[in-house]
Design a protein around this motif. Structure first.
Motif, PDB file in Angstrom:
ATOM      1  N   ASP A  39       0.394  -1.129   0.179  1.00 46.71           N
ATOM      2  CA  ASP A  39       0.297   0.039   0.029  1.00 46.71           C
ATOM      3  C   ASP A  39       1.317   1.718   0.048  1.00 46.71           C
ATOM      4  N   GLY A  40       0.991   1.611  -1.853  1.00 49.67           N
ATOM      5  CA  GLY A  40       1.832   2.315  -1.339  1.00 49.67           C
ATOM      6  C   GLY A  40       1.664   3.795  -2.059  1.00 49.67           C
ATOM      7  N   ASP A  41       2.896   5.208  -1.957  1.00 49.88           N
ATOM      8  CA  ASP A  41       2.359   6.197  -2.904  1.00 49.88           C
ATOM      9  C   ASP A  41       2.757   6.625  -3.451  1.00 49.88           C
ATOM     10  N   TYR A  42       4.271   6.013  -4.034  1.00 48.80           N
ATOM     11  CA  TYR A  42       4.249   6.145  -5.329  1.00 48.80           C
ATOM     12  C   TYR A  42       5.227   4.947  -6.353  1.00 48.80           C
ATOM     13  N   SER A  43       5.671   5.458  -7.682  1.00 45.47           N
ATOM     14  CA  SER A  43       6.278   4.487  -7.590  1.00 45.47           C
ATOM     15  C   SER A  43       8.242   4.179  -7.366  1.00 45.47           C
ATOM     16  N   VAL A  44       8.792   3.570  -7.672  1.00 41.05           N
ATOM     17  CA  VAL A  44      10.236   3.698  -6.291  1.00 41.05           C
ATOM     18  C   VAL A  44      11.577   3.469  -7.673  1.00 41.05           C
ATOM     19  N   LEU A  45      12.501   4.266  -7.335  1.00 43.36           N
ATOM     20  CA  LEU A  45      13.676   5.000  -8.963  1.00 43.36           C
ATOM     21  C   LEU A  45      14.609   4.324  -7.286  1.00 43.36           C
ATOM     22  N   THR A  56      14.054   6.059  -4.033  1.00 42.07           N
ATOM     23  CA  THR A  56      14.275   6.764  -4.060  1.00 42.07           C
ATOM     24  C   THR A  56      12.302   7.474  -4.521  1.00 42.07           C
ATOM     25  N   PRO A  57      11.592   7.593  -3.523  1.00 43.56           N
ATOM     26  CA  PRO A  57      10.364   7.707  -4.165  1.00 43.56           C
ATOM     27  C   PRO A  57       9.925   8.588  -5.522  1.00 43.56           C
ATOM     28  N   LYS A  90       6.080   4.768   0.955  1.00 42.57           N
ATOM     29  CA  LYS A  90       5.611   6.337   1.536  1.00 42.57           C
ATOM     30  C   LYS A  90       6.163   7.214   1.890  1.00 42.57           C
ATOM     31  N   GLY A  91       6.817   7.313   1.113  1.00 44.48           N
ATOM     32  CA  GLY A  91       7.704   8.804   0.556  1.00 44.48           C
ATOM     33  C   GLY A  91       9.363   9.046   1.158  1.00 44.48           C
ATOM     34  N   PHE A  92       9.397   7.847   1.897  1.00 45.90           N
ATOM     35  CA  PHE A  92      11.414   7.631   1.835  1.00 45.90           C
ATOM     36  C   PHE A  92      12.177   7.887   1.381  1.00 45.90           C
TER      37      PHE A  92
END
Length: 243
Positions: A39-45, A56-57, A90-92
């Motif tokens: 359950d996340g808000d962002y894709s990640v790099l 990184t989000p 989640k933003g970290f």
């Protein structure tokens, strides 16, 4: 002779290029590609090289907190990518340190260089698993002004952090067969009085990462596979940081 010299130089350059390509990559993923049921808000790099993995989000604005992670003893740093992916979603901004010899005491000051490298980050959290957690606690004890919090995964602090002002979270599985429970209890007084204690019922030592069964560890309960233990851990960490 000139032809042989040219060939040697060409081969040297070729193998250097191969080595660089093989130990470094940068890719963008949806979180679901890496971790099922996130359950996340962002894709990640994800950016990896021989010294660290940085997660990184993507397309995030505002103040991004940083999360530096020290792996457990003899555990490959990439085994913690699923947990760090949950946090990054989640933003970290997460940095998993590749410790020399896979032993955190060989580079316990690693956090210093990442704080310097990513100077735009104003909020930092330090964490580690098992030996990595002990080394993280040791480092942060002399650098409390650089961090907002410490997260211990199946670990304890032998350094006195009781008056540090840090937000501290201690997470461990009740089926852990590796953790020194006597020391865990002994050193609780080194943590701030308001630290968060989170026992995961049925969790074990190895399930904080994806490296398989660990010698001396107990099996986790059927209801607590690695994915669930990591989900609970990630939620607690995000709560600690207000994400």
């Amino acid at each position: 002779m000139k032809k042989k010299s040219f060939i040697r130089k060409f081969l040297s350059l070729f193998f250097i290029c191969v080595a660089v390509i093989s130990c470094s990559y940068s890719s963008t993923y949806s979180v679901e590609d890496l971790v099922e049921g996130v359950d996340g808000d962002y894709s990640v790099l994800i950016q990896e090289n021989s010294t660290e993995i940085v997660v990184t989000p993507v397309e995030i604005t505002g103040d991004i907190p940083g999360f530096i992670f020290y792996p457990g003893a003899l555990v490959s740093y990439d085994a913690y990518l699923p947990l760090m992916t949950r946090l990054s979603a989640k933003g970290f901004k997460c940095i998993i340190v590749n410790m020399p010899g896979d032993m955190a005491f060989n580079d316990s000051n690693a956090a210093k260089r990442y704080i310097k490298k990513y100077s735009e980050i104003s909020r930092w959290y330090l964490s580690g698993h098992s030996l990595g957690g002990a080394m993280a606690a040791s480092y942060i004890s002399s650098n409390t002004d650089k961090f907002e919090g410490l997260v211990l995964l199946a670990a304890y602090s032998t350094k006195d952090l009781s008056d540090s002002g840090l937000r501290v979270l201690s997470v461990y599985g009740t089926n852990d067969g590796v953790l020194n429970w006597e020391n865990m209890e002994k050193y609780k007084s080194n943590l701030p009085s308001d630290y968060v204690d989170l026992p995961i019922t049925g969790g074990n030592h190895a399930n904080f990462a994806n490296y398989g069964a660990q010698k001396g560890d107990n099996e986790s309960s059927p209801e607590m596979p690695a994915s669930e233990q990591q989900r609970i851990t990630a939620e607690a960490i995000c709560s600690l940081a207000g994400l």
